[in-house]
Scaffold this motif. Structure first.
Motif, short mmCIF file in Angstrom:
data_model
loop_
_atom_site.label_atom_id
_atom_site.label_comp_id
_atom_site.label_asym_id
_atom_site.label_seq_id
_atom_site.Cartn_x
_atom_site.Cartn_y
_atom_site.Cartn_z
N ASP A 269 0.87 -1.17 0.00
CA ASP A 269 0.00 0.00 0.00
C ASP A 269 0.91 1.23 0.00
O ASP A 269 1.32 1.71 1.05
CB ASP A 269 -0.90 -0.02 1.24
CG ASP A 269 -1.89 1.13 1.24
OD1 ASP A 269 -1.72 2.05 0.40
OD2 ASP A 269 -2.82 1.12 2.06
N PRO A 270 1.26 1.73 -1.20
CA PRO A 270 2.28 2.79 -1.29
C PRO A 270 1.90 4.04 -0.48
O PRO A 270 2.78 4.83 -0.13
CB PRO A 270 2.33 3.11 -2.78
CG PRO A 270 1.68 1.95 -3.47
CD PRO A 270 0.72 1.34 -2.50
N ALA A 271 0.62 4.21 -0.17
CA ALA A 271 0.23 5.39 0.59
C ALA A 271 0.64 5.29 2.07
O ALA A 271 0.73 6.29 2.77
CB ALA A 271 -1.28 5.58 0.49
N LYS A 272 0.90 4.08 2.53
CA LYS A 272 1.23 3.89 3.96
C LYS A 272 2.74 3.93 4.16
O LYS A 272 3.46 3.16 3.52
CB LYS A 272 0.73 2.52 4.44
CG LYS A 272 -0.73 2.48 4.79
CD LYS A 272 -1.04 1.13 5.44
CE LYS A 272 -2.54 0.88 5.49
NZ LYS A 272 -2.85 -0.53 5.72
N LEU A 311 -3.09 11.10 14.62
CA LEU A 311 -2.99 10.21 15.78
C LEU A 311 -2.60 8.79 15.39
O LEU A 311 -1.80 8.15 16.06
CB LEU A 311 -4.34 10.23 16.50
CG LEU A 311 -4.47 9.50 17.82
CD1 LEU A 311 -3.49 10.03 18.85
CD2 LEU A 311 -5.91 9.65 18.35
N HIS A 312 -3.20 8.29 14.31
CA HIS A 312 -2.97 6.89 13.95
C HIS A 312 -1.96 6.76 12.79
O HIS A 312 -1.99 5.78 12.05
CB HIS A 312 -4.30 6.21 13.62
CG HIS A 312 -5.26 6.19 14.77
ND1 HIS A 312 -5.08 5.39 15.88
CD2 HIS A 312 -6.40 6.92 15.02
CE1 HIS A 312 -6.06 5.60 16.75
NE2 HIS A 312 -6.88 6.52 16.25
N GLU A 313 -1.11 7.76 12.68
CA GLU A 313 -0.07 7.76 11.63
C GLU A 313 0.80 6.51 11.70
O GLU A 313 1.12 6.01 12.78
CB GLU A 313 0.80 9.01 11.86
CG GLU A 313 1.94 9.18 10.92
CD GLU A 313 2.55 10.60 11.05
OE1 GLU A 313 1.84 11.54 11.50
OE2 GLU A 313 3.71 10.76 10.70
N ARG A 314 1.21 6.02 10.53
CA ARG A 314 2.07 4.83 10.48
C ARG A 314 3.51 5.23 10.24
O ARG A 314 3.79 6.32 9.76
CB ARG A 314 1.60 3.89 9.38
CG ARG A 314 0.12 3.52 9.59
CD ARG A 314 -0.25 2.26 8.95
NE ARG A 314 -1.66 2.02 9.14
CZ ARG A 314 -2.16 0.87 9.57
NH1 ARG A 314 -1.35 -0.13 9.86
NH2 ARG A 314 -3.45 0.71 9.69
N VAL A 315 4.40 4.29 10.54
CA VAL A 315 5.83 4.60 10.43
C VAL A 315 6.60 3.33 10.09
O VAL A 315 6.24 2.23 10.54
CB VAL A 315 6.32 5.24 11.76
CG1 VAL A 315 6.27 4.24 12.92
CG2 VAL A 315 7.74 5.79 11.65
#
Ligand code: AHM
Ligand code: MG
Length: 334
Positions: A269-272, A311-315
């Protein structure tokens, strides 16, 4: 043998080391009490009918297990009346939970992943709770909003995890080293068993979900190819691999005997920017690992220096033994 309980340790830190204000000490004791209750539920498993799906989903579109929901409720209930918090945020809740009117409000914000590694619950493999504590901005007078949580990990005043494994252990930092406590079930409390935990600088062990290899970016492919090449490759050393699929268990292993843990960004999922969440997985684990002498980056910068935008940002996560995290981070730069 004289034993140091969690309460005694925290009081001594407050008095002697001056490392801990009284309200933060009280908050940590409350979190520990909640984790003890979660540990009991995890231990009962099928006997208490708490395995399996809850039949609901969270904001990230993931199916919730019954224990995800139970652990979230335990943490909310234990912490809402203590008077130390302004609000809480959780992997399992879309929006922050502000301390209701009528209850005293304190100056901290608590973030948590109530039950990390929940795909492991039903198969009796270690799971854990991860938490991070921030100060609520002084300008906030009423109910805090999501924006008040969006602070970089360098602003954390405490972080920790509890691993529910063969032993239940609580591992803590408030910027003064890393301390591990083992739950003594007969006495009913946590006992200091691992003072000043350290991540060895070098390692021969790595952790990554290899089934995602075809989706990785070039620097990760290059690095893992080199690890796999072992003595015959450029690193001139054989490596061993582990993958528990519980970040808490992997980080605990790394704090005990070293290693590198990776959950990179990939092309599924290139957006994540990754799978793991920055605010309640990446940041607290980065704080702990750095306090134990290790490193934690997203491949480009320190995880704790990322300015969060939601808040729920991914890394993406690369953490553990310094030499290996430096190497894979350098491959991203180069
Ligand atoms: P969760 O918070 O929904 O349990 O997901 C996080 C977990 C981590 O503990 C672990 O490192 C990772 O997901 C495992 O993912 P995968 O199943 O893709 O290997
Ligand atoms: Mg998690």
């Amino acid at each position: 043998m004289s034993r140091t309980s969690l309460s005694r340790f925290l009081i001594e830190q407050q008095r002697e080391a001056g490392a801990l204000p009284p309200d933060l000490r009280h908050l940590i004791e409350t979190i520990a009490r909640a984790c003890k209750a979660i540990s009991h539920s995890v231990n009962k498993g099928a006997l208490a009918g708490i395995l399996g799906e809850a039949g609901t989903g969270n904001v990230q579109g993931e199916a919730q297990k019954k224990l995800d929901v139970i652990a979230n409720d335990v943490l909310l209930e234990a912490n809402e009346w203590g008077g130390n918090l302004a609000a809480m945020a959780s992997e399992e809740m879309e929006l922050p939970y502000s301390i209701p009117d009528g209850l005293p409000r304190g100056r901290y914000l608590l973030l948590f992943d109530p039950l990390d590694g929940s795909s492991n619950i039903d198969v009796n493999i270690s799971v854990g709770t991860i938490f991070s504590v921030l100060e609520c901005p002084e300008s906030v007078t009423g109910h805090p909003t999501e924006a008040d949580f969006l602070q970089p990990g360098t602003r954390q005043v405490a972080a920790g995890y509890t691993v529910y494994g063969p032993q239940t252990m609580l591992v803590l930092t408030f910027g003064n080293g890393v301390y591990g406590f083992t739950l003594d079930r007969e006495q009913g409390g946590f006992v200091l068993t691992h003072p000043q935990m350290k991540v060895p600088a070098a390692t021969g062990e790595f952790a990554i979900n290899m089934s995602n290899m075809r989706h990785w970016e070039a620097p990760v492919k290059r690095y893992v190819d080199e690890l796999l090449a072992g003595k015959t490759g450029p690193l001139n050393k054989d490596y061993n691999m582990r993958w528990v699929a519980s970040m808490v268990a992997e980080v605990h292993r790394i704090l005990t005997r070293g290693g590198i843990f990776m959950y990179p960004k990939d092309a599924r999922d290139p957006a994540k920017p990754g799978k793991l969440r920055l605010m309640y997985e990446g940041n607290p684990m980065a704080f702990i690992v750095e306090q134990a002498g290790g490193l934690a980056t997203n491949g480009h910068q320190r995880i704790m220096e990322i300015e969060p935008s939601k808040l729920h940002e991914r890394v993406a996560v690369f953490l553990g033994s310094r030499e290996e995290v430096e190497r894979v981070t350098a491959y991203h730069r180069g």
